[in-house]
Design a protein around this motif. Sequence first.
Motif, PDB file in Angstrom:
ATOM      1  N   PRO A  26     -13.983  55.585  -5.716  1.00 20.70           N
ATOM      2  CA  PRO A  26     -12.944  54.871  -6.465  1.00 20.70           C
ATOM      3  C   PRO A  26     -11.569  55.083  -5.844  1.00 20.70           C
ATOM      4  CG  PRO A  26     -14.420  56.053  -7.943  1.00 20.70           C
ATOM      5  CD  PRO A  26     -14.755  56.513  -6.558  1.00 20.70           C
ATOM      6  N   ALA A  27     -10.787  54.013  -5.791  1.00 23.27           N
ATOM      7  CA  ALA A  27      -9.448  54.107  -5.196  1.00 23.27           C
ATOM      8  C   ALA A  27      -8.484  53.221  -5.973  1.00 23.27           C
ATOM      9  CB  ALA A  27      -9.493  53.678  -3.726  1.00 23.27           C
ATOM     10  N   ARG A  28      -7.245  53.658  -6.038  1.00 21.48           N
ATOM     11  CA  ARG A  28      -6.207  52.883  -6.722  1.00 21.48           C
ATOM     12  C   ARG A  28      -5.643  51.859  -5.743  1.00 21.48           C
ATOM     13  NH1 ARG A  28      -4.391  54.046 -11.467  1.00 21.48           N
ATOM     14  NH2 ARG A  28      -5.110  56.207 -11.301  1.00 21.48           N
ATOM     15  N   ILE A  29      -5.684  50.576  -6.116  1.00 16.86           N
ATOM     16  CA  ILE A  29      -5.277  49.524  -5.189  1.00 16.86           C
ATOM     17  C   ILE A  29      -3.825  49.102  -5.435  1.00 16.86           C
ATOM     18  CG2 ILE A  29      -7.631  48.688  -4.850  1.00 16.86           C
ATOM     19  CD1 ILE A  29      -6.989  46.386  -6.788  1.00 16.86           C
ATOM     20  N   PRO A  30      -3.046  48.900  -4.356  1.00 16.58           N
ATOM     21  CA  PRO A  30      -1.635  48.508  -4.496  1.00 16.58           C
ATOM     22  C   PRO A  30      -1.449  46.989  -4.475  1.00 16.58           C
ATOM     23  CG  PRO A  30      -2.074  49.085  -2.234  1.00 16.58           C
ATOM     24  CD  PRO A  30      -3.385  49.272  -2.970  1.00 16.58           C
ATOM     25  N   PHE A  31      -2.470  46.256  -4.838  1.00 17.38           N
ATOM     26  CA  PHE A  31      -2.430  44.798  -4.813  1.00 17.38           C
ATOM     27  C   PHE A  31      -3.326  44.268  -5.924  1.00 17.38           C
ATOM     28  CE2 PHE A  31      -5.510  46.445  -1.764  1.00 17.38           C
ATOM     29  CZ  PHE A  31      -6.694  45.888  -2.228  1.00 17.38           C
ATOM     30  N   ASN A  32      -3.309  42.949  -6.141  1.00 17.76           N
ATOM     31  CA  ASN A  32      -4.195  42.300  -7.100  1.00 17.76           C
ATOM     32  C   ASN A  32      -5.453  41.815  -6.392  1.00 17.76           C
ATOM     33  OD1 ASN A  32      -2.352  42.019  -9.646  1.00 17.76           O
ATOM     34  ND2 ASN A  32      -1.088  41.308  -7.939  1.00 17.76           N
ATOM     35  N   ASP A  33      -6.590  41.955  -7.056  1.00 19.67           N
ATOM     36  CA  ASP A  33      -7.878  41.537  -6.495  1.00 19.67           C
ATOM     37  C   ASP A  33      -8.528  40.560  -7.467  1.00 19.67           C
ATOM     38  OD1 ASP A  33     -10.466  41.226  -5.562  1.00 19.67           O
ATOM     39  OD2 ASP A  33     -10.951  43.359  -5.556  1.00 19.67           O
ATOM     40  N   LEU A  34      -8.801  39.351  -6.992  1.00 17.70           N
ATOM     41  CA  LEU A  34      -9.488  38.337  -7.792  1.00 17.70           C
ATOM     42  C   LEU A  34     -10.731  37.908  -7.024  1.00 17.70           C
ATOM     43  CD1 LEU A  34      -9.593  36.440 -10.257  1.00 17.70           C
ATOM     44  CD2 LEU A  34      -8.174  34.823  -8.958  1.00 17.70           C
ATOM     45  N   THR A  35     -11.914  38.215  -7.572  1.00 15.93           N
ATOM     46  CA  THR A  35     -13.177  37.940  -6.886  1.00 15.93           C
ATOM     47  C   THR A  35     -14.038  37.016  -7.727  1.00 15.93           C
ATOM     48  OG1 THR A  35     -13.141  40.077  -5.749  1.00 15.93           O
ATOM     49  CG2 THR A  35     -15.271  38.965  -5.931  1.00 15.93           C
ATOM     50  N   PHE A  60     -10.993  40.180 -12.327  1.00 14.01           N
ATOM     51  CA  PHE A  60      -9.596  40.346 -11.933  1.00 14.01           C
ATOM     52  C   PHE A  60      -9.207  41.815 -12.071  1.00 14.01           C
ATOM     53  CE2 PHE A  60      -5.068  40.584 -13.198  1.00 14.01           C
ATOM     54  CZ  PHE A  60      -4.544  40.253 -11.948  1.00 14.01           C
ATOM     55  N   ILE A  61      -8.722  42.390 -10.972  1.00 18.35           N
ATOM     56  CA  ILE A  61      -8.329  43.800 -10.943  1.00 18.35           C
ATOM     57  C   ILE A  61      -6.847  43.858 -10.603  1.00 18.35           C
ATOM     58  CG2 ILE A  61      -8.788  46.058  -9.947  1.00 18.35           C
ATOM     59  CD1 ILE A  61     -11.530  44.930  -9.082  1.00 18.35           C
ATOM     60  N   PRO A  62      -5.998  44.199 -11.560  1.00 15.56           N
ATOM     61  CA  PRO A  62      -4.550  44.155 -11.303  1.00 15.56           C
ATOM     62  C   PRO A  62      -4.062  45.291 -10.419  1.00 15.56           C
ATOM     63  CG  PRO A  62      -4.988  44.958 -13.518  1.00 15.56           C
ATOM     64  CD  PRO A  62      -6.318  44.540 -12.946  1.00 15.56           C
ATOM     65  N   GLU A  63      -2.955  45.073  -9.822  1.00 12.91           N
ATOM     66  CA  GLU A  63      -2.278  46.069  -8.978  1.00 12.91           C
ATOM     67  C   GLU A  63      -2.119  47.390  -9.725  1.00 12.91           C
ATOM     68  OE1 GLU A  63       2.207  46.641  -7.052  1.00 12.91           O
ATOM     69  OE2 GLU A  63       1.539  44.686  -7.791  1.00 12.91           O
ATOM     70  N   GLY A  64      -2.390  48.493  -9.017  1.00 11.83           N
ATOM     71  CA  GLY A  64      -2.229  49.813  -9.599  1.00 11.83           C
ATOM     72  C   GLY A  64      -3.425  50.321 -10.354  1.00 11.83           C
ATOM     73  N   THR A  65      -4.535  49.577 -10.310  1.00 16.95           N
ATOM     74  CA  THR A  65      -5.751  49.963 -11.033  1.00 16.95           C
ATOM     75  C   THR A  65      -6.717  50.688 -10.106  1.00 16.95           C
ATOM     76  OG1 THR A  65      -5.553  48.026 -12.467  1.00 16.95           O
ATOM     77  CG2 THR A  65      -7.704  49.079 -12.383  1.00 16.95           C
ATOM     78  N   THR A  66      -7.416  51.705 -10.636  1.00 15.16           N
ATOM     79  CA  THR A  66      -8.455  52.378  -9.876  1.00 15.16           C
ATOM     80  C   THR A  66      -9.714  51.526  -9.899  1.00 15.16           C
ATOM     81  OG1 THR A  66      -7.577  54.569 -10.355  1.00 15.16           O
ATOM     82  CG2 THR A  66      -9.871  54.455  -9.674  1.00 15.16           C
ATOM     83  N   ARG A  67     -10.227  51.197  -8.700  1.00 19.41           N
ATOM     84  CA  ARG A  67     -11.328  50.239  -8.554  1.00 19.41           C
ATOM     85  C   ARG A  67     -12.485  50.847  -7.775  1.00 19.41           C
ATOM     86  NH1 ARG A  67     -10.507  45.608  -4.111  1.00 19.41           N
ATOM     87  NH2 ARG A  67     -10.477  47.548  -2.896  1.00 19.41           N
ATOM     88  N   ALA A  68     -13.699  50.490  -8.216  1.00 14.38           N
ATOM     89  CA  ALA A  68     -14.909  50.775  -7.446  1.00 14.38           C
ATOM     90  C   ALA A  68     -15.885  49.644  -7.742  1.00 14.38           C
ATOM     91  CB  ALA A  68     -15.508  52.123  -7.823  1.00 14.38           C
ATOM     92  N   ALA A  69     -16.892  49.472  -6.880  1.00 15.06           N
ATOM     93  CA  ALA A  69     -17.851  48.397  -7.103  1.00 15.06           C
ATOM     94  C   ALA A  69     -19.107  48.632  -6.278  1.00 15.06           C
ATOM     95  CB  ALA A  69     -17.253  47.036  -6.734  1.00 15.06           C
ATOM     96  N   LYS A  70     -20.215  48.038  -6.728  1.00 17.69           N
ATOM     97  CA  LYS A  70     -21.455  48.033  -5.951  1.00 17.69           C
ATOM     98  C   LYS A  70     -22.283  46.832  -6.392  1.00 17.69           C
ATOM     99  CE  LYS A  70     -24.195  51.019  -9.035  1.00 17.69           C
ATOM    100  NZ  LYS A  70     -24.996  52.261  -9.124  1.00 17.69           N
ATOM    101  N   THR A  71     -23.264  46.470  -5.567  1.00 18.01           N
ATOM    102  CA  THR A  71     -24.116  45.326  -5.878  1.00 18.01           C
ATOM    103  C   THR A  71     -25.507  45.533  -5.301  1.00 18.01           C
ATOM    104  OG1 THR A  71     -24.298  42.911  -5.706  1.00 18.01           O
ATOM    105  CG2 THR A  71     -23.457  44.067  -3.787  1.00 18.01           C
ATOM    106  N   GLU A  72     -26.454  44.841  -5.887  1.00 15.66           N
ATOM    107  CA  GLU A  72     -27.793  44.749  -5.316  1.00 15.66           C
ATOM    108  C   GLU A  72     -27.916  43.487  -4.474  1.00 15.66           C
ATOM    109  OE1 GLU A  72     -30.443  46.999  -5.598  1.00 15.66           O
ATOM    110  OE2 GLU A  72     -28.792  48.244  -6.326  1.00 15.66           O
ATOM    111  N   GLY A  73     -26.880  42.665  -4.472  1.00 18.42           N
ATOM    112  CA  GLY A  73     -26.870  41.422  -3.721  1.00 18.42           C
ATOM    113  C   GLY A  73     -26.009  40.382  -4.415  1.00 18.42           C
ATOM    114  N   ASP A  88      -1.945  41.286 -15.696  1.00 16.57           N
ATOM    115  CA  ASP A  88      -3.032  41.809 -16.520  1.00 16.57           C
ATOM    116  C   ASP A  88      -2.957  41.328 -17.962  1.00 16.57           C
ATOM    117  OD1 ASP A  88      -0.790  43.300 -16.970  1.00 16.57           O
ATOM    118  OD2 ASP A  88      -1.764  45.253 -16.885  1.00 16.57           O
ATOM    119  N   GLU A  89      -1.843  40.674 -18.340  1.00 19.53           N
ATOM    120  CA  GLU A  89      -1.767  40.046 -19.651  1.00 19.53           C
ATOM    121  C   GLU A  89      -2.068  38.549 -19.571  1.00 19.53           C
ATOM    122  OE1 GLU A  89      -1.422  41.503 -22.596  1.00 19.53           O
ATOM    123  OE2 GLU A  89      -1.469  43.418 -21.539  1.00 19.53           O
ATOM    124  N   VAL A  90      -2.391  38.077 -18.380  1.00 22.57           N
ATOM    125  CA  VAL A  90      -2.645  36.657 -18.171  1.00 22.57           C
ATOM    126  C   VAL A  90      -4.132  36.354 -18.145  1.00 22.57           C
ATOM    127  CG1 VAL A  90      -2.344  34.722 -16.566  1.00 22.57           C
ATOM    128  CG2 VAL A  90      -0.471  36.355 -16.934  1.00 22.57           C
TER     129      VAL A  90
END
Length: 253
Positions: A26-35, A60-73, A88-90
Motif C-alpha cells: 500500500p502506498a499514498r498517492i500524490p495524484f488522482n486515479d480513475l480506473t 476513483f482514488i483521490p489524491e492523498g489516499t493510501t492505495r493498493a490493488a490486486k486482480t485475478e484478471g 472526493d465529494e464529486v
Amino acid sequence: MLDDFNPQIFYYVSKRCDRSWSLTPPARIPFNDLTFVLQGEAVYWLEGTPFTVHAGEAVFIPEGTTRAAKTEGMECMAFNFFSNLILDEVLPTVSTFRDCAAVDYWLREYNRAWLTSKGSLKGKAAFLMLFWELFQRNAKEAVNPHVEKMKQCIADHLTEPFSLDRIAQCVHLHPVYCESLFREYEHCTPAQYQTQLRMAQAMVLLAHEDFSISHIAEQLGYEDASYFSRVFKKCQGLSPNAYRRMSRKDVAY
C-alpha cells in the motif's frame, strides 16, 4: 460544481492484467486515479478498506489516499491526473458506467486521441466529457436513513456474530430488502461492511498496541486467531504481523 475543473493528465494506460499484476505494498498517492474496469474484476484497498470493482464499474482514488490493488484478471483503462478541485465529494469510490453508451464513446475517443497525439487538446476534451458523463450518472446521492441506521446497528454489535435478521429488525424492513438497499448505497453487503469495520479496528490495534494477534482477534469477535489472520490478509493483502511491522516502520501509512 465542475465548471472550473481543469485536470492535468500525466499518465494513461489501456491494458489487460493477469494475476501477477498488483499495486502493493500500500502506498499514498500524490495524484488522482480513475480506473474503468472493462472486463473481469479487481479488489482495491483505500485506506485499508476493500472495494471489489467489477466490469462496467469505475474506481476513483483521490489524491492523498493510501492505495493498493490486486486482480485475478481484468481489462481496464486508467487515468492518473492532478486536479485543481477536490474531487472526493464529486464521485463515489465505486461508480457504474455499465450500459452507458456515452461513457463507452468517450473512452474510445480518448484512447484514439492518446494514440495519435498524446496530451492533445482533443484528448483533454474527451476526458472532460467522460468525467462529466460519469459524474452525472453517479453523483453522490442523499444519505439513506435506513442504511445509516443499519450501519449504526452493525457498529453497535461489531464483536458479535453477524445477523441480518437483527439488522432487519432494527430498521423494520425485510432482510432481503435490507441487503439490497445496503448494497445499493455502500457497494458491499452488510456482512462485508462488518468485516471492513473489524479490519479497520484491527489496523489501529496492530499499529498502536502490543496485544498479541490472538488477543486482537478475540477483541474483534473472532474465536479462531488463524481465521482472523486469513480474513485480515485477504482484506489488506498482508498478514497481521506484516502489517504491524510495516505500520511501525512508516508512520505515514
